[in-house]
Design a protein around this motif. Structure first.
Motif, PDB file in Angstrom:
ATOM      1  N   LEU A 115       0.813  -1.210   0.000  1.00  0.00           N
ATOM      2  CA  LEU A 115       0.000   0.000   0.000  1.00  0.00           C
ATOM      3  C   LEU A 115       0.852   1.267   0.000  1.00  0.00           C
ATOM      4  CD1 LEU A 115      -2.946  -1.088   2.302  1.00  0.00           C
ATOM      5  CD2 LEU A 115      -2.818  -1.060  -0.192  1.00  0.00           C
TER       6      LEU A 115
ATOM      7  N   SER B 145      -1.423   2.863  -3.197  1.00  0.00           N
ATOM      8  CA  SER B 145      -2.387   2.936  -2.104  1.00  0.00           C
ATOM      9  C   SER B 145      -3.740   2.328  -2.465  1.00  0.00           C
ATOM     10  CB  SER B 145      -2.575   4.397  -1.684  1.00  0.00           C
ATOM     11  OG  SER B 145      -3.033   5.133  -2.799  1.00  0.00           O
ATOM     12  N   ASP B 146      -4.017   2.183  -3.766  1.00  0.00           N
ATOM     13  CA  ASP B 146      -5.319   1.620  -4.109  1.00  0.00           C
ATOM     14  C   ASP B 146      -5.189   0.219  -4.702  1.00  0.00           C
ATOM     15  OD1 ASP B 146      -4.105   2.376  -6.418  1.00  0.00           O
ATOM     16  OD2 ASP B 146      -5.854   3.345  -7.301  1.00  0.00           O
TER      17      ASP B 146
ATOM     18  N   SER C  22      -6.109  -3.080  -4.932  1.00  0.00           N
ATOM     19  CA  SER C  22      -7.276  -3.814  -4.440  1.00  0.00           C
ATOM     20  C   SER C  22      -6.918  -5.231  -4.003  1.00  0.00           C
ATOM     21  CB  SER C  22      -8.325  -3.870  -5.548  1.00  0.00           C
ATOM     22  OG  SER C  22      -7.796  -4.512  -6.691  1.00  0.00           O
TER      23      SER C  22
ATOM     24  N   TYR D 240      -5.904  -5.783  -0.310  1.00  0.00           N
ATOM     25  CA  TYR D 240      -7.023  -5.699   0.641  1.00  0.00           C
ATOM     26  C   TYR D 240      -7.802  -7.004   0.634  1.00  0.00           C
ATOM     27  CZ  TYR D 240      -6.760  -0.579   1.172  1.00  0.00           C
ATOM     28  OH  TYR D 240      -6.379   0.695   1.458  1.00  0.00           O
TER      29      TYR D 240
ATOM     30  N   ARG E 220     -12.310  -0.629   5.192  1.00  0.00           N
ATOM     31  CA  ARG E 220     -11.232   0.307   4.887  1.00  0.00           C
ATOM     32  C   ARG E 220     -11.054   0.411   3.369  1.00  0.00           C
ATOM     33  NH1 ARG E 220      -5.254   0.219   5.850  1.00  0.00           N
ATOM     34  NH2 ARG E 220      -5.384  -2.022   6.055  1.00  0.00           N
TER      35      ARG E 220
ATOM     36  N   ASN F  67     -13.922   2.475   2.080  1.00  0.00           N
ATOM     37  CA  ASN F  67     -13.801   3.882   2.436  1.00  0.00           C
ATOM     38  C   ASN F  67     -12.712   4.589   1.644  1.00  0.00           C
ATOM     39  OD1 ASN F  67     -15.852   3.584   4.199  1.00  0.00           O
ATOM     40  ND2 ASN F  67     -14.553   3.420   6.025  1.00  0.00           N
ATOM     41  N   ASN F  68     -11.662   3.835   1.291  1.00  0.00           N
ATOM     42  CA  ASN F  68     -10.607   4.451   0.493  1.00  0.00           C
ATOM     43  C   ASN F  68     -10.966   4.481  -0.980  1.00  0.00           C
ATOM     44  OD1 ASN F  68      -9.294   4.669   2.859  1.00  0.00           O
ATOM     45  ND2 ASN F  68      -7.713   3.147   2.413  1.00  0.00           N
TER      46      ASN F  68
ATOM     47  N   VAL G  13     -11.418   2.038  -2.990  1.00  0.00           N
ATOM     48  CA  VAL G  13     -10.689   1.067  -3.806  1.00  0.00           C
ATOM     49  C   VAL G  13     -11.673   0.108  -4.468  1.00  0.00           C
ATOM     50  CG1 VAL G  13      -8.983  -0.774  -3.791  1.00  0.00           C
ATOM     51  CG2 VAL G  13      -8.683   1.214  -2.325  1.00  0.00           C
TER      52      VAL G  13
END
Length: 627
Positions: A451, A455-456, A458, A461, A483, A486-487, A489
Motif C-alpha cells: 500500500l 495505495s489503491d 485492491s 485488501y 477500509r 472507504n478508500n 478502492v
DNA sequence: CTAGGGTTAG
C-alpha cells in the motif's frame, strides 16, 4: 516458379552470346524478389554471374532489403567493398544499404556507410539523403537527423514523411501533427505514419479519427490501425477492424495483418478465428516466415493447443529465440514442465542463445509444478552461464516459486536483497504465499509495503481480508473490507470470455446482460443441484465474500467463469470441449466446482487463467491442484 | 527513398 527454373536452365546451358549475362541476371533476380524467393535470386547471383556489375549488385541488395533481410544486405555490400574486381557502389547501392542499417538500428555501421556516401560522391542524391535522415532517426540520433533534413535544398513528400516519422519516433507526435497539417501534398504514407504515431503513444481515438478521415487506404493503413489496437490491448477492437477489412473489396490481408490478428487471438483465446487464419494461410499459400510462424505457434499455445503449436514450430523452416521461447512458455503454461526443460536443452543444442524471456518460460514451468530447486538452478544459470542479468520479472517469478512452496523466509530475504527496487508484483507474489500458508504477521507487513507503493491496490485488501476470514477473525476481515471501501478502492472485476461460432462473448461477475441470462442461470441452478448430489461442498475460506450488502443476491455473486461455462454448455454441441479465458486467477471454489462439472457433463473444460491453463477432465485438473 | 508485424512474473 517452374517457369523460372526453365529460364534459368536455358540461360545457363545455352547462353545467348549477344545478351549481357548481367542483364539477364538482373531481370531474374528482380522476378525472384517479387515472388518472395530471394534464395533463388542469390543462387543466380553467385553461380551464374562470373563478374557481377553494379546493376546486378544493386538488384540483389534491393531484393534483400525488400524482404527485410538486412544482415544479408550488409554481408553482400561488405563483400562488394573488399572485392577489388567489384564495381563501386552508387546511389542505388547506398539506399538499400542505409535501409538495412536503419532496420538493424546499427549506428556505427550507419556512420561508416555515411562516410562512404560522401567518399563516392552520392551525398546530394535525394534518395540517399532521405535514407540518411531516416537512418539517423531510427538509431536515435535525432539531432543529426534534423540537421541533415534542414540542410536539404530540395525536399519531396518522402522527405517530409521521414520527418514526421522521426518526430513520432522521438515522442513528439504533436510536432509531427503540426508538420503533417502544414504539408501541401500528403501521401498515403503520411497518413499511415501519423496513425501509427498516435497508436504508439496509446492515443487510439486520434489514430482512428485519422484512419476514418484519410482519403484512401491500403493494406499498410489497415495494418497500422489493427496493430495499434493489438499493441494497446484492445484485442476485440483489432479483431473487429479485421472483420471490417475483410468486407472491403479488392483488399486482401497480408502476413503483417495476420500477425497482428493472431496476436489478438492469442490474448483473447479466440481459437476459432485463429484456426480460420491458419487455414487462410494454407489456402493462400502464404509463406510461414519467422513472424507469422511465431504468431501462429503462440496463438495455438495460448489457446491451449500445445500440440498444434509444436506442429507449426516443426513446419517452420527458420526459428529464432522467440520461436523457442514461445514453445517453452506454452509448454510451461499447459503444465508440461519436463517437456519445457527438454525443449530448452534442444534449443541450446541447436546453438540458439536463450534470452531473458526464455528464462521466464523456464521459471514459470518450475512454478507451475513446484520444482523449487530446479527453478533456483535456472535462476543461477541465467547469469552465470548465459550472462543474462535477472530482471524484476525473474525475481518476481522466483519469489512466487519460493512462496508457493511455503519457503516464505527465503522469499522475503530474496526481496530484501534484490538489486532492483521490488514492485507491487514481487510483494504480491509473497503475499500469495502468506495467504496459502496463513502467515498473518508477514502478510500484514507485506500489505503495508504494497500500500506504500500503490495505495489503491485492491488485491492486497482482498487477500488480507480473506486471510483474516480464513483464520476466523471475521471482525478484522470486515474492517479490512470497510477500509477498502472507504478508500474508494475498487476490485478489478472478474471477467471471462468464451468463443461460440466465431463470436467472443464476455461475462462479468453476476452479469445479467446476456440475452440468454435466464437459460444460463437455469443451467447454473441445475449444475448446483447435480453437484450437491455428487457430494460437492463449496469451499469458502479463500473466496472473496460480498463486499456490499446489495450483492447478497445469490445469482449475482456467481463468478464470471461459471457464467461462461454455463453459456458454453447450452450453446455448444454435447461432448465438445469448452474453452474459457479469464482475466484473473480461478478461485479455489470455482476450480473445485469446474472439476466436478467436467465429470457431471462429460466434457473437457479448458480454462486459461491469467497465468496458466487448467485442462479439466473427468473430475480432475491438469494442474494437479497446484497453482 | 518514406508507413504496418511475433515471445515477458501476479
Amino acid at each position: 516458379m517452374r517457369h523460372l527454373y526453365q529460364i534459368q536452365a536455358q540461360v545457363t546451358t545455352n547462353p545467348i552470346p549477344s545478351m549481357d549475362p548481367n542483364l539477364i541476371a538482373v531481370k531474374l533476380i528482380g522476378v525472384c524478389a517479387s515472388r518472395a524467393s530471394v534464395r533463388h535470386g542469390t543462387l543466380i547471383f553467385t553461380h551464374y554471374l562470373s563478374s557481377p556489375n553494379i546493376f546486378a549488385y544493386n538488384a540483389i541488395l534491393k531484393a534483400f532489403a525488400q524482404h527485410n533481410d538486412w544482415l544479408s544486405t550488409l554481408r553482400y555490400f561488405n563483400a562488394q567493398l573488399v572485392l577489388p574486381s567489384a564495381p563501386d557502389p552508387d546511389e542505388y547501392t547506398f539506399t538499400s544499404v542505409l535501409k538495412a542499417c536503419a532496420g538493424l538500428a546499427q549506428e556505427d555501421e550507419g556512420r561508416k556507410v555515411h562516410c562512404l556516401v560522401t567518399k563516392y560522391g552520392c551525398h546530394s542524391n535525394i534518395f540517399v539523403r532521405n535514407s540518411l535522415v531516416d537512418l539517423y532517426f531510427k538509431v536515435g540520433c535525432f539531432e543529426i537527423a534534423h540537421n541533415l533534413f534542414d540542410e536539404m535544398t530540395v525536399r519531396d513528400v518522402v522527405s517530409w514523411n521521414t520527418l514526421i516519422f522521426g518526430l513520432c519516433l522521438s515522442g513528439q507526435v504533436d510536432k509531427a501533427q503540426a508538420v503533417f497539417d502544414g504539408m501541401v501534398e500528403r501521401s498515403l504514407v503520411s497518413w499511415s505514419t501519423m496513425i501509427s504515431g498516435y497508436a504508439k503513444v496509446g492515443d487510439l481515438k486520434e489514430a482512428r479519427r485519422l484512419f476514418e478521415e484519410m482519403p484512401e487506404r491500403n493494406v499498410v493503413s489497415w495494418n497500422a490501425m489493427i496493430a495499434g489496437y493489438a499493441q494497446n490491448e484492445k484485442y476485440s477492437d483489432a479483431v473487429e477492424l479485421f472483420r471490417r477489412m475483410q468486407q472491403v473489396k479488392g483488399l486482401a490481408p497480408n502476413d503483417v495483418t495476420l500477425v497482428s490478428v493472431l496476436s489478438a487471438c492469442a490474448h483473447l483465446g479466440a481459437l476459432d478465428l485463429g484456426k480460420w487464419i491458419d487455414r487462410f494461410i494454407r489456402r493462400r499459400g502464404i509463406e510461414l516466415g519467422l513472424f507469422l510462424g511465431n504468431a501462429l505457434a503462440d496463438m495455438y499455445a495460448k489457446c491451449g493447443c500445445i500440440e498444434e503449436a509444436k506442429g507449426v514450430f516443426d513446419k517452420m523452416h527458420e526459428r529464432d529465440v522467440i520461436s523457442w521461447s514461445i514453445i517453452i512458455t506454452g509448454l510451461a503454461m499447459n503444465g508440461h514442465a519436463n517437456e519445457a526443460f527438454e525443449c530448452f536443452d534442444k534449443m541450446v543444442e541447436h546453438g540458439v542463445r536463450p534470452n531473458d524471456i526464455t528464462f521466464m518460460g523456464l521459471l514459470t514451468a518450475c512454478t507451475h509444478v513446484g520444482l523449487v530447486e530446479k527453478g533456483l538452478k535456472y535462476f543461477d544459470t541465467m547469469d552465470h552461464t548465459y550472462g543474462i542479468i535477472p530482471k524484476i520479472e525473474h525475481y518476481g517469478c522466483v519469489v512466487d516459486l519460493l512462496s508457493r512452496a511455503g519457503r516464505l523466509d527465503e522469499a522475503e530475504k530474496l526481496i530484501n536483497s534484490m538489486p532492483v527496487e521490488p514492485n507491487v508484483i514481487v510483494w504480491g507474489a509473497l503475499l500469495g504465499g502468506c495467504r496459502i500458508y496463513k502467515d498473518i504477521e508477514r502478510g500484514e507487513r507485506v500489505v503495508r509495503r504494497i500500500l506504500e507503493l500503490e495505495s489503491d491496490h485492491s488485491g492486497s485488501y482482498v487477500y488480507l481480508a480473506n486471510m483474516y476470514a480464513s483464520l476466523g477473525r471475521l471482525d478484522d476481515a470486515a474492517k479490512c473490507r470497510l477500509r477498502m471501501r472507504n478508500n474508494g478502492v475498487m476490485k478489478m472485476p472478474g471477467c471471462s470470455w468464451i468463443e461460440v461460432d466465431n463470436v467472443v462473448y464476455e461475462f462479468f461477475m453476476g452479469d445479467l446482460s446476456h440475452p440468454q441470462s435466464d437459460k444460463i442461470f437455469y443451467m447454473i441452478r441445475e449444475l448446483r443441484w447435480k453437484m450437491k448430489l455428487a457430494g460437492y461442498k463449496p469451499k469458502t475460506d479463500l473466496v472473496v465474500h460480498n463486499i456490499d450488502e446489495e450483492e447478497k443476491e445469490d445469482a449475482l455473486s456467481v463468478h464470471s467463469e461459471k457464467l461462461a461455462i454455463a453459456f458454453g454448455l447450452i450453446s455448444t454441441p454435447e461432448g465438445t470441449t469448452i474453452r474459457i479465458v479469464k482475466n484473473l486467477r480461478v478461485c479455489n471454489d470455482c476450480h473445485d466446482a469446474i472439476k466436478i462439472i467436467s465429470k457431471i457433463v462429460g466434457r473437457e473444460i479448458v480454462v486459461r487463467d491469467r497465468s496458466r491453463f487448467h485442462h479439466f477432465r473427468d473430475g480432475r485438473c491438469s494442474c494437479n491442484d497446484y497453482w
